[in-house]
Design an enzyme around this catalytic site. Sequence first.
Site, mmCIF file in Angstrom:
data_model
loop_
_atom_site.group_PDB
_atom_site.id
_atom_site.type_symbol
_atom_site.label_atom_id
_atom_site.label_comp_id
_atom_site.label_asym_id
_atom_site.label_seq_id
_atom_site.Cartn_x
_atom_site.Cartn_y
_atom_site.Cartn_z
ATOM 1 N N TYR A 68 0.700 -1.111 -0.006
ATOM 2 C CA TYR A 68 0.019 0.095 0.041
ATOM 3 C C TYR A 68 0.938 1.251 0.151
ATOM 4 O O TYR A 68 0.487 2.221 -0.692
ATOM 5 C CB TYR A 68 -0.962 0.075 1.141
ATOM 6 C CG TYR A 68 -2.336 -0.810 0.748
ATOM 7 C CD1 TYR A 68 -3.130 -0.353 0.086
ATOM 8 C CD2 TYR A 68 -2.236 -2.226 1.233
ATOM 9 C CE1 TYR A 68 -4.390 -1.073 -0.242
ATOM 10 C CE2 TYR A 68 -3.416 -3.243 0.707
ATOM 11 C CZ TYR A 68 -4.319 -2.541 -0.065
ATOM 12 O OH TYR A 68 -5.444 -3.182 -0.425
ATOM 13 N N ASN A 103 -12.381 3.657 -7.075
ATOM 14 C CA ASN A 103 -10.957 3.957 -7.009
ATOM 15 C C ASN A 103 -10.708 4.557 -5.376
ATOM 16 O O ASN A 103 -11.479 5.158 -4.980
ATOM 17 C CB ASN A 103 -10.578 5.017 -8.025
ATOM 18 C CG ASN A 103 -10.448 4.612 -9.373
ATOM 19 O OD1 ASN A 103 -10.928 3.322 -9.459
ATOM 20 N ND2 ASN A 103 -10.648 5.399 -10.391
ATOM 21 N N VAL A 104 -9.531 4.240 -5.093
ATOM 22 C CA VAL A 104 -9.158 4.671 -3.909
ATOM 23 C C VAL A 104 -8.140 5.715 -3.780
ATOM 24 O O VAL A 104 -7.520 6.281 -2.727
ATOM 25 C CB VAL A 104 -8.449 3.512 -2.972
ATOM 26 C CG1 VAL A 104 -9.705 2.323 -2.776
ATOM 27 C CG2 VAL A 104 -7.367 2.915 -3.429
ATOM 28 N N ASP A 105 -8.042 6.423 -4.898
ATOM 29 C CA ASP A 105 -6.847 7.343 -5.414
ATOM 30 C C ASP A 105 -6.981 8.822 -5.172
ATOM 31 O O ASP A 105 -6.194 9.614 -4.979
ATOM 32 C CB ASP A 105 -6.308 7.274 -6.498
ATOM 33 C CG ASP A 105 -7.451 7.415 -7.719
ATOM 34 O OD1 ASP A 105 -8.360 8.235 -7.460
ATOM 35 O OD2 ASP A 105 -7.224 6.942 -8.899
ATOM 36 N N HIS A 120 -14.781 1.830 -2.657
ATOM 37 C CA HIS A 120 -13.695 1.026 -1.970
ATOM 38 C C HIS A 120 -12.943 1.723 -0.995
ATOM 39 O O HIS A 120 -11.620 1.332 -0.751
ATOM 40 C CB HIS A 120 -13.165 0.266 -3.050
ATOM 41 C CG HIS A 120 -13.917 -0.636 -3.875
ATOM 42 N ND1 HIS A 120 -13.765 -1.215 -5.061
ATOM 43 C CD2 HIS A 120 -15.009 -1.321 -3.457
ATOM 44 C CE1 HIS A 120 -14.537 -1.917 -5.541
ATOM 45 N NE2 HIS A 120 -15.453 -2.031 -4.756
ATOM 46 N N CYS A 150 -4.326 4.182 20.326
ATOM 47 C CA CYS A 150 -4.799 3.201 21.214
ATOM 48 C C CYS A 150 -3.738 2.030 21.302
ATOM 49 O O CYS A 150 -4.071 0.918 22.155
ATOM 50 C CB CYS A 150 -6.268 2.725 20.954
ATOM 51 S SG CYS A 150 -6.341 1.703 19.667
ATOM 52 N N GLY A 187 -14.123 3.481 -17.456
ATOM 53 C CA GLY A 187 -13.241 3.041 -16.960
ATOM 54 C C GLY A 187 -13.135 1.582 -16.041
ATOM 55 O O GLY A 187 -12.316 1.530 -15.193
ATOM 56 N N SER A 189 -13.794 -2.630 -15.503
ATOM 57 C CA SER A 189 -13.966 -4.038 -16.367
ATOM 58 C C SER A 189 -15.587 -4.579 -15.866
ATOM 59 O O SER A 189 -16.113 -5.565 -16.411
ATOM 60 C CB SER A 189 -13.000 -5.053 -15.833
ATOM 61 O OG SER A 189 -12.917 -4.893 -14.430
ATOM 62 N N ASN A 213 -14.849 3.391 -22.500
ATOM 63 C CA ASN A 213 -13.815 2.242 -21.825
ATOM 64 C C ASN A 213 -12.916 2.067 -23.342
ATOM 65 O O ASN A 213 -13.206 2.033 -24.347
ATOM 66 C CB ASN A 213 -14.433 0.861 -21.322
ATOM 67 C CG ASN A 213 -13.681 0.018 -20.834
ATOM 68 O OD1 ASN A 213 -12.444 -0.199 -21.169
ATOM 69 N ND2 ASN A 213 -14.080 -0.405 -19.598
HETATM 70 P P1 OAD Z 1 -9.914 -3.114 -13.900
HETATM 71 O O1 OAD Z 1 -8.615 -3.120 -13.745
HETATM 72 O O2 OAD Z 1 -10.493 -4.432 -13.763
HETATM 73 O O3 OAD Z 1 -10.525 -2.519 -15.193
HETATM 74 C C1 OAD Z 1 -10.077 -1.376 -15.585
HETATM 75 C C2 OAD Z 1 -10.788 -0.871 -16.766
HETATM 76 O O4 OAD Z 1 -10.544 0.395 -17.491
HETATM 77 C C3 OAD Z 1 -10.885 -1.943 -18.002
HETATM 78 O O5 OAD Z 1 -12.175 -2.370 -18.262
HETATM 79 C C4 OAD Z 1 -9.759 -1.144 -19.150
HETATM 80 O O6 OAD Z 1 -10.223 -1.803 -20.461
HETATM 81 C C5 OAD Z 1 -10.564 0.194 -18.636
HETATM 82 N N1 OAD Z 1 -9.270 1.256 -19.210
HETATM 83 C C6 OAD Z 1 -8.109 1.118 -19.196
HETATM 84 N N2 OAD Z 1 -7.458 2.172 -19.479
HETATM 85 C C7 OAD Z 1 -8.538 2.985 -19.882
HETATM 86 C C8 OAD Z 1 -8.636 4.467 -20.428
HETATM 87 N N3 OAD Z 1 -7.504 5.364 -20.418
HETATM 88 N N4 OAD Z 1 -9.742 5.172 -20.544
HETATM 89 C C9 OAD Z 1 -10.907 4.216 -20.260
HETATM 90 N N5 OAD Z 1 -10.967 2.902 -19.825
HETATM 91 C C10 OAD Z 1 -9.633 2.295 -19.617
HETATM 92 O O7 OAD Z 1 -10.169 -2.087 -12.526
HETATM 93 P P2 OAD Z 1 -11.607 -1.799 -11.856
HETATM 94 O O8 OAD Z 1 -12.770 -2.206 -12.838
HETATM 95 O O9 OAD Z 1 -11.714 -0.435 -11.084
HETATM 96 O O10 OAD Z 1 -10.909 -3.476 -5.704
HETATM 97 O O11 OAD Z 1 -11.606 -2.938 -10.720
HETATM 98 C C11 OAD Z 1 -12.631 -2.946 -9.794
HETATM 99 C C12 OAD Z 1 -11.880 -3.335 -8.702
HETATM 100 O O12 OAD Z 1 -11.286 -4.555 -8.566
HETATM 101 C C13 OAD Z 1 -11.270 -2.408 -7.901
HETATM 102 O O13 OAD Z 1 -11.816 -1.421 -7.266
HETATM 103 C C14 OAD Z 1 -10.310 -3.406 -6.907
HETATM 104 C C15 OAD Z 1 -10.104 -4.311 -7.696
HETATM 105 O O14 OAD Z 1 -9.926 -5.405 -7.029
HETATM 106 C C16 OAD Z 1 -10.787 -3.463 -4.702
HETATM 107 O O15 OAD Z 1 -9.591 -3.228 -4.479
HETATM 108 C C17 OAD Z 1 -11.752 -3.721 -3.557
#
Ligand code: OAD
Length: 248
Positions: A68, A103-105, A120, A150, A187, A189, A213
């Site tokens: 992290y 996103n956590v950013d 998240h 604590c 953005g 999946s 996406n």
């Molecule tokens: P993923 O890595 O699963 O998916 C990222 C998506 O962004 C994909 O569908 C890519 O095609 C798309 N992508 C990449 N670059 C892009 C761009 N420049 N513009 C638009 N789309 C783009 O990430 P998440 O779907 O966010 O959870 O993942 C969901 C969760 O899975 C996260 O929050 C995290 C992870 O495990 C926890 O940590 C609880």
Amino acid sequence: MNTGFSDELIRRLRAAQRVVVLTGAGISAESGVPTFRAPDGLWSKFKPEELANMEAFLRNPALVWQWYQHRRDILETVKPNPGHETLAEMERHYPDFIIYTQNVDGLHQRAGSRRVAELHGNISRCRCTTCLQIIQEIDRGQDGIPRCPCGGMARPDVVWFGEMLPEGMMEQGYRDVAAADVFMVIGTSGVVYPAASLATLASRSEAYCIEINTEPSALSDAMDAVLIGPSGEVLPALWREVAPQLHF
Ligand code: OAD
């Protein structure tokens, strides 16, 4: 990049009053924050079961903190991109506009967005594993693990696998989606639930559903419009057509 936006898409965005957005790692990709499921993404190098759950933390807190801290260090070097900035601009235009982000950013807030629901959590915050309070990172013991006043071990205030999302947030999200005129999913999946259920609910609601996406996702078939391309380019181009009187 998709440049030909349909008349229906532009019309719906111009007429909308209530807009709900769901974002994932892809919106921050152009800022230089790695996504999770790309071939070179975070989950290709690090296994979630070794890092992103409570058992892993209790087994090896130093290793989990190292990971992290590495991600926090990346965030110190990056800034919001035109995708984040366009969403912040859109919030100023619509009477009712909210972002649900996986996103956590913190980049949406840094771009100026005010209504952001962090499904998240946020990687910059810590929470005590003993008293459960949100804490400032006060003391890194000799073992390198931040401690709460604590005495308990601090953990990043993010949602790990097997954990609940912040109380009431999804329920509010379902209410917002049910009332939305336009729903945008950007953005992600779309494979992580319950976050992705906001999109499935939206696809069955009155809302006009737009996906942005770089490639089709698990949610694409249910959307009314799928815009293929990087969100840092597609969003500003789209918004220039929707609100030509506005300047960025
Ligand atoms: P993923 O890595 O699963 O998916 C990222 C998506 O962004 C994909 O569908 C890519 O095609 C798309 N992508 C990449 N670059 C892009 C761009 N420049 N513009 C638009 N789309 C783009 O990430 P998440 O779907 O966010 O959870 O993942 C969901 C969760 O899975 C996260 O929050 C995290 C992870 O495990 C926890 O940590 C609880």
